[in-house]
Every structure is written in C-alpha cells, then in structure tokens.
Design a protein around this motif. Structure first.
Motif, PDB file in Angstrom:
ATOM      1  N   TYR A   1      61.335  62.035  16.605  1.00 24.87           N
ATOM      2  CA  TYR A   1      61.145  61.292  17.851  1.00 24.87           C
ATOM      3  C   TYR A   1      62.222  61.686  18.860  1.00 24.87           C
ATOM      4  O   TYR A   1      63.415  61.483  18.605  1.00 24.87           O
ATOM      5  CB  TYR A   1      61.216  59.789  17.594  1.00 24.87           C
ATOM      6  CG  TYR A   1      60.136  59.289  16.654  1.00 24.87           C
ATOM      7  CD1 TYR A   1      58.934  58.779  17.150  1.00 24.87           C
ATOM      8  CD2 TYR A   1      60.314  59.337  15.271  1.00 24.87           C
ATOM      9  CE1 TYR A   1      57.949  58.336  16.283  1.00 24.87           C
ATOM     10  CE2 TYR A   1      59.327  58.883  14.392  1.00 24.87           C
ATOM     11  CZ  TYR A   1      58.149  58.392  14.911  1.00 24.87           C
ATOM     12  OH  TYR A   1      57.168  57.960  14.059  1.00 24.87           O
ATOM     13  N   ASP A   2      61.797  62.246  19.985  1.00 21.96           N
ATOM     14  CA  ASP A   2      62.729  62.614  21.058  1.00 21.96           C
ATOM     15  C   ASP A   2      62.835  61.434  22.024  1.00 21.96           C
ATOM     16  O   ASP A   2      61.824  60.926  22.505  1.00 21.96           O
ATOM     17  CB  ASP A   2      62.192  63.844  21.804  1.00 21.96           C
ATOM     18  CG  ASP A   2      63.163  64.332  22.876  1.00 21.96           C
ATOM     19  OD1 ASP A   2      64.369  64.071  22.756  1.00 21.96           O
ATOM     20  OD2 ASP A   2      62.691  65.002  23.824  1.00 21.96           O
ATOM     21  N   THR A   3      64.047  60.986  22.292  1.00 24.25           N
ATOM     22  CA  THR A   3      64.200  59.866  23.235  1.00 24.25           C
ATOM     23  C   THR A   3      64.925  60.334  24.496  1.00 24.25           C
ATOM     24  O   THR A   3      65.566  61.387  24.501  1.00 24.25           O
ATOM     25  CB  THR A   3      64.998  58.705  22.596  1.00 24.25           C
ATOM     26  OG1 THR A   3      66.334  59.155  22.324  1.00 24.25           O
ATOM     27  CG2 THR A   3      64.337  58.228  21.314  1.00 24.25           C
TER      28      THR A   3
ATOM     29  N   ALA B   1      59.159  60.769  23.457  1.00 23.65           N
ATOM     30  CA  ALA B   1      59.256  59.369  23.874  1.00 23.65           C
ATOM     31  C   ALA B   1      60.217  59.228  25.059  1.00 23.65           C
ATOM     32  O   ALA B   1      60.799  58.173  25.285  1.00 23.65           O
ATOM     33  CB  ALA B   1      59.715  58.503  22.707  1.00 23.65           C
ATOM     34  N   ASP B   2      60.401  60.317  25.787  1.00 27.00           N
ATOM     35  CA  ASP B   2      61.188  60.262  27.030  1.00 27.00           C
ATOM     36  C   ASP B   2      60.216  60.259  28.200  1.00 27.00           C
ATOM     37  O   ASP B   2      59.626  61.283  28.540  1.00 27.00           O
ATOM     38  CB  ASP B   2      62.120  61.473  27.120  1.00 27.00           C
ATOM     39  CG  ASP B   2      62.897  61.523  28.442  1.00 27.00           C
ATOM     40  OD1 ASP B   2      62.692  60.624  29.294  1.00 27.00           O
ATOM     41  OD2 ASP B   2      63.693  62.453  28.628  1.00 27.00           O
ATOM     42  N   VAL B   3      60.037  59.105  28.792  1.00 25.87           N
ATOM     43  CA  VAL B   3      59.091  58.994  29.919  1.00 25.87           C
ATOM     44  C   VAL B   3      59.835  58.954  31.257  1.00 25.87           C
ATOM     45  O   VAL B   3      59.237  58.762  32.299  1.00 25.87           O
ATOM     46  CB  VAL B   3      58.215  57.720  29.788  1.00 25.87           C
ATOM     47  CG1 VAL B   3      57.403  57.761  28.502  1.00 25.87           C
ATOM     48  CG2 VAL B   3      59.069  56.466  29.825  1.00 25.87           C
ATOM     49  N   TYR B   4      61.136  59.155  31.214  1.00 33.17           N
ATOM     50  CA  TYR B   4      61.941  59.023  32.435  1.00 33.17           C
ATOM     51  C   TYR B   4      62.261  60.367  33.082  1.00 33.17           C
ATOM     52  O   TYR B   4      62.045  60.565  34.266  1.00 33.17           O
ATOM     53  CB  TYR B   4      63.243  58.279  32.127  1.00 33.17           C
ATOM     54  CG  TYR B   4      63.018  56.951  31.466  1.00 33.17           C
ATOM     55  CD1 TYR B   4      62.489  55.877  32.191  1.00 33.17           C
ATOM     56  CD2 TYR B   4      63.296  56.756  30.116  1.00 33.17           C
ATOM     57  CE1 TYR B   4      62.268  54.653  31.584  1.00 33.17           C
ATOM     58  CE2 TYR B   4      63.083  55.536  29.499  1.00 33.17           C
ATOM     59  CZ  TYR B   4      62.559  54.486  30.239  1.00 33.17           C
ATOM     60  OH  TYR B   4      62.345  53.283  29.640  1.00 33.17           O
ATOM     61  N   ARG B   5      62.820  61.274  32.305  1.00 28.43           N
ATOM     62  CA  ARG B   5      63.215  62.556  32.879  1.00 28.43           C
ATOM     63  C   ARG B   5      61.977  63.344  33.311  1.00 28.43           C
ATOM     64  O   ARG B   5      61.039  63.482  32.535  1.00 28.43           O
ATOM     65  CB  ARG B   5      63.996  63.364  31.846  1.00 28.43           C
ATOM     66  CG  ARG B   5      64.217  64.787  32.285  1.00 28.43           C
ATOM     67  CD  ARG B   5      65.148  65.509  31.364  1.00 28.43           C
ATOM     68  NE  ARG B   5      65.119  66.932  31.638  1.00 28.43           N
ATOM     69  CZ  ARG B   5      65.960  67.790  31.103  1.00 28.43           C
ATOM     70  NH1 ARG B   5      66.874  67.360  30.265  1.00 28.43           N
ATOM     71  NH2 ARG B   5      65.876  69.068  31.380  1.00 28.43           N
ATOM     72  N   PRO B   6      61.985  63.869  34.526  1.00 32.06           N
ATOM     73  CA  PRO B   6      60.828  64.647  34.976  1.00 32.06           C
ATOM     74  C   PRO B   6      60.517  65.796  34.020  1.00 32.06           C
ATOM     75  O   PRO B   6      61.407  66.553  33.643  1.00 32.06           O
ATOM     76  CB  PRO B   6      61.284  65.184  36.348  1.00 32.06           C
ATOM     77  CG  PRO B   6      62.320  64.235  36.818  1.00 32.06           C
ATOM     78  CD  PRO B   6      63.001  63.727  35.582  1.00 32.06           C
TER      79      PRO B   6
ATOM     80  N   LYS C   1      69.197  66.923  23.099  1.00 33.77           N
ATOM     81  CA  LYS C   1      68.289  66.242  22.172  1.00 33.77           C
ATOM     82  C   LYS C   1      66.954  66.965  22.031  1.00 33.77           C
ATOM     83  O   LYS C   1      66.502  67.262  20.918  1.00 33.77           O
ATOM     84  CB  LYS C   1      68.000  64.808  22.662  1.00 33.77           C
ATOM     85  CG  LYS C   1      69.209  63.903  22.649  1.00 33.77           C
ATOM     86  CD  LYS C   1      68.903  62.553  23.287  1.00 33.77           C
ATOM     87  CE  LYS C   1      68.606  62.651  24.762  1.00 33.77           C
ATOM     88  NZ  LYS C   1      69.698  63.196  25.579  1.00 33.77           N
ATOM     89  N   THR C   2      66.294  67.235  23.151  1.00 37.28           N
ATOM     90  CA  THR C   2      64.951  67.804  23.102  1.00 37.28           C
ATOM     91  C   THR C   2      64.985  69.183  22.435  1.00 37.28           C
ATOM     92  O   THR C   2      64.156  69.491  21.566  1.00 37.28           O
ATOM     93  CB  THR C   2      64.359  67.894  24.521  1.00 37.28           C
ATOM     94  OG1 THR C   2      64.457  66.595  25.121  1.00 37.28           O
ATOM     95  CG2 THR C   2      62.907  68.327  24.491  1.00 37.28           C
ATOM     96  N   THR C   3      65.967  69.986  22.833  1.00 40.35           N
ATOM     97  CA  THR C   3      66.120  71.316  22.231  1.00 40.35           C
ATOM     98  C   THR C   3      66.378  71.192  20.731  1.00 40.35           C
ATOM     99  O   THR C   3      65.805  71.935  19.922  1.00 40.35           O
ATOM    100  CB  THR C   3      67.284  72.064  22.908  1.00 40.35           C
ATOM    101  OG1 THR C   3      67.100  72.015  24.324  1.00 40.35           O
ATOM    102  CG2 THR C   3      67.351  73.507  22.457  1.00 40.35           C
TER     103      THR C   3
ATOM    104  N   GLU D   1      56.540  67.532  28.887  1.00 36.40           N
ATOM    105  CA  GLU D   1      56.086  68.919  28.962  1.00 36.40           C
ATOM    106  C   GLU D   1      57.089  69.844  28.253  1.00 36.40           C
ATOM    107  O   GLU D   1      56.692  70.802  27.569  1.00 36.40           O
ATOM    108  CB  GLU D   1      55.900  69.319  30.434  1.00 36.40           C
ATOM    109  CG  GLU D   1      55.376  70.722  30.669  1.00 36.40           C
ATOM    110  CD  GLU D   1      54.028  71.015  29.990  1.00 36.40           C
ATOM    111  OE1 GLU D   1      53.289  70.056  29.702  1.00 36.40           O
ATOM    112  OE2 GLU D   1      53.743  72.201  29.738  1.00 36.40           O
ATOM    113  N   GLN D   2      58.364  69.569  28.407  1.00 31.86           N
ATOM    114  CA  GLN D   2      59.395  70.392  27.755  1.00 31.86           C
ATOM    115  C   GLN D   2      59.173  70.438  26.238  1.00 31.86           C
ATOM    116  O   GLN D   2      59.181  71.514  25.632  1.00 31.86           O
ATOM    117  CB  GLN D   2      60.782  69.815  28.071  1.00 31.86           C
ATOM    118  CG  GLN D   2      61.950  70.659  27.567  1.00 31.86           C
ATOM    119  CD  GLN D   2      63.306  69.974  27.805  1.00 31.86           C
ATOM    120  OE1 GLN D   2      63.383  68.893  28.402  1.00 31.86           O
ATOM    121  NE2 GLN D   2      64.366  70.595  27.324  1.00 31.86           N
ATOM    122  N   LEU D   3      58.939  69.280  25.649  1.00 30.04           N
ATOM    123  CA  LEU D   3      58.741  69.246  24.189  1.00 30.04           C
ATOM    124  C   LEU D   3      57.423  69.924  23.814  1.00 30.04           C
ATOM    125  O   LEU D   3      57.325  70.586  22.771  1.00 30.04           O
ATOM    126  CB  LEU D   3      58.778  67.797  23.686  1.00 30.04           C
ATOM    127  CG  LEU D   3      59.011  67.649  22.181  1.00 30.04           C
ATOM    128  CD1 LEU D   3      60.374  68.202  21.767  1.00 30.04           C
ATOM    129  CD2 LEU D   3      58.894  66.190  21.740  1.00 30.04           C
TER     130      LEU D   3
HETATM  131 MG   LIG Z   1      65.419  65.538  26.509  1.00 31.92          MG
END
Ligand SMILES: [Mg+2]
Ligand SMILES: Nc1nc2c(ncn2[C@@H]2O[C@H](COP(=O)(O)OP(=O)(O)OP(=O)(O)O)[C@@H](O)[C@H]2O)c(=O)[nH]1
Ligand SMILES: Nc1nc2c(ncn2[C@@H]2O[C@H](COP(=O)(O)OP(=O)(O)OP(=O)(O)O)[C@@H](O)[C@H]2O)c(=O)[nH]1
Ligand SMILES: [K+]
Ligand SMILES: [Mg+2]
Lengths: 297, 277
Positions: A189-191, A137-142, A114-116, A146-148
């Motif tokens: 929106y990235d989830t 909007a991904d607050v879960y994955r460490p 998704k993020t990619t 920052e990745q986005l």
């Molecule tokens: Mg992601």
C-alpha cells in the motif's frame, strides 16, 4: 579538504609522544573528534551525546591502554558500538509470516521515496515468485496514482485500480477484498507523504493501519535527512508503530547518519536501502557498511 | 539561555540549538567562536544579550546575499529549476506558475523530466490547476529536445515566463549532471541570455548534504538562487545559512505546504526568529 577521522585520531595520539598509555585526557580529545565526525554525518545531537558517554566508559580501560595503535583501537571500539547500536546482526529481513494476502504499508515524509520503494519491493517480491498487488492510496499528490501505475507496467506487476476522488481508506479496503478473492500473496500500500505533525493526515494513516493490520509498516526515510530525523521517525513510530525502515537515496554522498538516529529513537531495524532511481536499485541493509560510511572508513 | 550569568553551559546550550537546527558543524563552531570573542570583550552581559547577538550574527550571514527574484521584461524570462530527487521542484514550479499567471503573465512550463514515472502528468496537472501552458514529450524522450521545443513555443506564443522542470538527480552522478549541462546549453543557444534564473531547490529536512548539493550544482549549472521547501514541517532548514553564506547564494522563496498558495518570498529576519522557536 577534510581530514578523515582516522587521520584526526592519529594526530590526537601523536601528542602522546611515545607514551604507551592512554589517559582520560587522550580519550577526551579522541572522543571530541568522534563527536564532530558523527555530527557532520547528521547523527542527532542527543544520540551522539549518549553514544559518546557510552564509548567513554569502554575506552578508558585496559584494552585501550595496552593497545599499540590507540587511534585505530578507538575507531574500532566506536565502529563496533555503532554497529551494535544499528542492530548488529539482528534479523532485519522482511516479515511476511502471516496468512495471505500479507499487507505492507509504506509511510513517510513527502518525497522520501515511498512510491519508488513500493515498485522496488514489488520487483523484489516478484523475484521470489510472490503474487504481488500494488495499491495507490495517495489521492493528494498530482499524478501519484499514475506514477505507481507506470511502475506496475514496467514491472508487469498488477496495480489496483483507484482514482483520486476516492477516499484512501476505501481504496485500501477494496484492494484488500480484491486481493483476498484473487489469491494475491503480498499487497503493498502506497500512501501520500505527510509531516508527522499533521494531525489530520496522521489520523488518516491510523485508520488505514487499523483496517489493514499490516504485517509490515515501513517508514521510508531519505538518507540526506538532518537532525529532524529523530522527531519525524518517533512521530511516525508513536502513532503507527512502524516495523522497519527503508533508507533511500544512499547513492549520493550523504553519510546517512540519520539512520543511526532513527534506530536509536525507534529501535526499529533498517530493512532495505535505496541506491538509485531505478527499480533494481534496492539492497538489504548491512549495518557495518553504513557505519563504515559514517566514519569515513 | 534564560539565565542571567553566562557560563560554559550557556554556550553548550547555544551549540545544541544551532546543531539541532541543522546550521551545520562548521558554521556552528564559527558562530560560537565569534560569540566567545564578543563575550571576552565583555560586550554581552547576559543570556538574552547572547541570544540577540547570535541572531544578529546569523542574520548578517543571510543578508549578505539576500535578494528577491526579480522577473525582468525579458520575453520570455526563463527559469531553470534543478535539485536532487524529491525535494519539491515540480511543486515549486506549480506555485511559481500560479504566482506569475496571477500577475497576468503568460506562463509556459517545460516538462524536461522525461525520466521519473508520471513526472510530466504531475506537471500537467499543475499547469491545468494554475492556468499555465505546457510542452511535454513522451516518457524517455531527450530532455534537451523538450527544452528546444519549449523555447520555440515560448517565442511563437509570446510567453512572458518559461519555467523548466528537470528530473531529480544526485549531484554526484556525472552523467546526469552532464545531461543538465546539455539542457543549459540548448537553452542558451535558443535564447541567448537564458536561463535568467537557475533555482536550486533544497528540502528543509536535509542536513549537511545540502552543502555538497549546493557546491556541485553551482559548479555545474551556475545556480543563481535557492528555494527552501517543506518548512511547514518540524525541520528548521538551518543548513541554508551555510549554503547562502559559503556559496554566495540568495534564498529566493520558501515552500510552506503542498497547496498552490504555499510559496513565500524569503524573509531573513523571520527565518532567524523561527530557528529559535
Ligand atoms: Mg508517492
Ligand atoms: N537517487 C535516488 N533517487 C531515489 C531513490 N528512491 C527514490 N528516489 C527518487 O526520489 C524522488 C521521490 O520519490 P517518490 O517515490 O516519488 O517519493 P514519495 O515518497 O512517494 O513522494 P510523495 O508521494 O510525493 O510523498 C523520485 O525522483 C525518485 O526517483 C533512491 O534510492 N536513490
Ligand atoms: N509539506 C510540503 N510538501 C511539499 C512542499 N513542496 C513539495 N512538497 C511535496 O514533496 C513531494 C515531492 O515534491 P515534487 O514537487 O514532486 O518534488 P520533485 O523535486 O519534483 O521530485 P522529483 O521530480 O521526483 O525529483 C510532493 O509530495 C510534494 O507535494 C512544501 O513546501 N511543503
Ligand atoms: K518548520
Ligand atoms: Mg519533479
């Protein structure tokens, strides 16, 4: 090691020993090979079953009986039917026909891409001179935020500022307001990744969807997915009403039969394919290419 | 399978269960054939016996190579973690680090994924969470250089376990597989018998392609164990039956969630039960 489907079908029809006609029996043998090829390509068991029934109806007919090369003829019928199943020439372009800022929401299982794909789409839109905003909007994955942000920097595309202690819905709401005030054309929106059976997280996505009323809800699916693709895709579609699919990681040697399953159960078109980790590795979807790949042509 | 009498429908039903659990076409055909033979010898009387026999056949295949990962007193014990993109390598490393740190071991993580955006930050967050140390370089750095530094640091600090996170890579991409081989060479040069374990991470939702992944990663990196992730979803991960059987690989762990405690040692019997639920 494995003979191609075409070789196998030739073998089936060799048994005809010069007979020019194809019987129900020959069709049966041929379709058994087609069935195995589809299952080996990860097309869902039930989807294959229905499909084979449909092709049987077409194959046991005059056009095949009169054909000079029945093996090739069967492959052609199968190929055409599969392309049809994949939507054929239907319009699978990105739908941005709404008042800006137009919202695109990316959803899918953990690690699907998704993020990619957010980054790839932002690059694609930038090339069309759309002013684009990326929203983490991904607050879960460490380090997902920052990745986005890194991808945004690489592309020189703006990334909405958010932090992992905020609520995804709040981030999205604030980002929408920001986009409206700043003349943004498209917001992506990235989830966070989630299982379709995770009620709590699926509810969260419903909340975000209701807030954003996105023009596109793209289900991001890994081309290596096996039989579960149908359950996952219908799970996401039933709860969110997806509008299309991004099929990632087609740069490996997976056949990508999951795409057929997804299309069969959701009816939603594949819009893009991912062909690598880099941000330019995105292509629009061509049904005939995927089908040829699945059939090993 | 609830029926008393076994007929072709029963066998078809069986085939459906196996295929939809991603056991794979070849293994399914193989299993069904074995059962057919046992049926002919009249060993199996009803659906229940058939199901039981099937479970046994699968279990035999899994148990042939089954063995937990034993961390010896090699100092440091080096674990290399590899796999295609997005399967759960970094997360599994976080969970493993927590497990070993919890046993009182000093754990060092090497952020040798210098390619993916924020990969090192992700690993760093995990290190902080579980009380492990980390060696990282800037994005775009040579992963082998990270590994070299990590080996030195592990020796200097007297670490017990060193776990190397690598970038996700398609098993079909020659240059990326070469990069991974180079990482291994550096490891072996710095710590003669390292890596002591090379874990291939597979995603439970993966279908037939897992076989190709196992084949090519094993050829390139001498994989010694498998971790099957994301079993908390609806996917059964049946393809590991074929992976384990065909490539003589033990499944070491399963991942059952995104949290630090969501790692379990693989239990073949439990896994087989879950295939049929
Ligand atoms: Mg992601
Ligand atoms: N080879 C290849 N890798 C891809 C492709 N798309 C994404 N990836 C890789 O897949 C991995 C996961 O991608 P992400 O974009 O982080 O996936 P995600 O769905 O956002 O993951 P979560 O947020 O953790 O659910 C990364 O290593 C990406 O570089 C593709 O088309 N081909
Ligand atoms: N539900 C669930 N999610 C998992 C599990 N293991 C990993 N994940 C999630 O899968 C996604 C990808 O995990 P990563 O650890 O980043 O995968 P990776 O193999 O390191 O990815 P790349 O480095 O991009 O190739 C993240 O969202 C993880 O939280 C698991 O056992 N269950
Ligand atoms: K499961
Ligand atoms: Mg990683």
């Amino acid at each position: 090691m494995f003979a191609t489907l075409s070789d196998k079908l030739d073998l089936v029809f060799k048994k005809l020993r010069g007979q020019a006609v194809m019987t129900e029996d020959n069709v049966k043998d041929a379709l058994r090979e087609v069935r195995l090829a589809l299952l080996e390509a990860d097309v869902n068991f039930k989807v294959v079953k229905d499909f084979i029934e449909r092709v049987r109806g077409r194959a046991v007919g005059t056009e095949v009986l009169q054909s000079l090369a029945p093996g090739q003829q069967v492959i052609k019928i199968v190929h055409d039917e599969l392309v049809q199943l994949m939507g054929g020439a239907e319009d699978n372009s990105l739908d941005l026909a709404a008042k800006p800022p137009v919202a695109i929401m990316m959803v899918g299982l953990q690690g699907a891409g998704k993020t990619t794909s957010c980054g790839k789409l932002a690059r694609f839109l930038k090339s069309q001179r759309k002013k684009t905003l990326l929203v983490p909007a991904d607050v879960y994955r460490p380090a997902a935020i920052e990745q986005l942000k890194v991808l945004g920097r690489q592309l020189d595309v703006e990334v909405f500022d958010s932090t992992a202690d905020q609520k995804p819905l709040d981030i999205c709401r604030n980002a929408t307001r920001y986009a409206t005030l700043n003349g943004i054309d498209v917001v992506i929106y990235d989830t966070a990744g989630r299982h379709q059976i995770d009620d709590y997280l699926m509810e969260e996505l419903e909340g975000i969807r209701d807030e954003l009323a996105p023009r596109e809800i793209l289900f991001v699916a890994d081309a290596m997915t096996g039989q579960e693709a149908v359950n996952v895709a219908s799970g996401f579609n039933d709860r969110l009403g997806i509008t299309g699919v991004v099929l990632t990681k087609l740069d490996g040697d997976a056949k990508g039969g999951a795409a057929l399953s997804i299309k069969a159960v959701t009816g939603k078109p594949v819009k893009f394919v991912g062909l690598g980790e880099k941000l330019d590795a995105l292509d629009v979807f061509h049904a005939d290419r995927l089908v040829s790949r699945i059939l090993g042509m | 399978l609830g029926k008393k009498q076994i007929d072709t429908d029963t066998l078809e039903e069986l085939e459906e269960i196996l295929i939809t659990a991603d056991i794979g076409v070849k293994t399914t055909v193989d299993l069904v054939r074995t059962l057919e033979q046992r049926l002919k010898r009249a060993e199996l009387q009803d659906g229940a016996a058939l199901k039981q026999a099937l479970k046994e056949e699968i279990l035999v295949r899994l148990e042939a190579n089954s063995a937990p990962l034993v961390v010896t007193d090699k100092k440091p014990f080096v674990i290399l973690v590899i796999g295609v993109n997005g399967v759960g390598k970094t997360t599994t490393i976080g969970k493993l680090a927590s497990r070993y740190a919890g046993e009182g071991k000093r754990v060092l993580l090497a952020a040798a994924d210098t390619f993916r955006a924020a990969a090192a930050e992700q690993l760093e967050t995990w290190a902080g969470r579980v009380g492990a140390e980390i060696v990282r370089h800037k994005e775009g750095a040579d992963p082998s250089a990270v590994v070299f530094d990590a080996c030195k640091a592990a020796a200097a600090r007297g670490c017990d376990v060193l776990i190397i996170d690598t970038a996700g890579r398609m098993h079909t991409k020659v240059n990326l597989m070469e990069e991974m081989k180079k990482i291994r060479r550096v490891l072996t040069r710095e710590i003669p018998d390292a890596p002591h374990e090379t874990l291939l991470v597979l995603d439970a939702a993966t279908g037939q392609n897992a076989l190709s992944q196992a084949k090519l990663f094993k050829e390139a990196a001498d994989v010694s164990g498998v971790v099957l992730t994301k079993l908390d979803g609806s996917a059964k991960g049946g393809i590991v039956v074929a992976v384990s059987h065909e490539y003589a690989l033990p499944i070491r762990f399963i991942g059952v969630g995104e949290a630090v405690e969501d790692l379990r040692e693989f239990d073949p019997a439990q896994f087989v039960e879950a295939l049929f639920q």
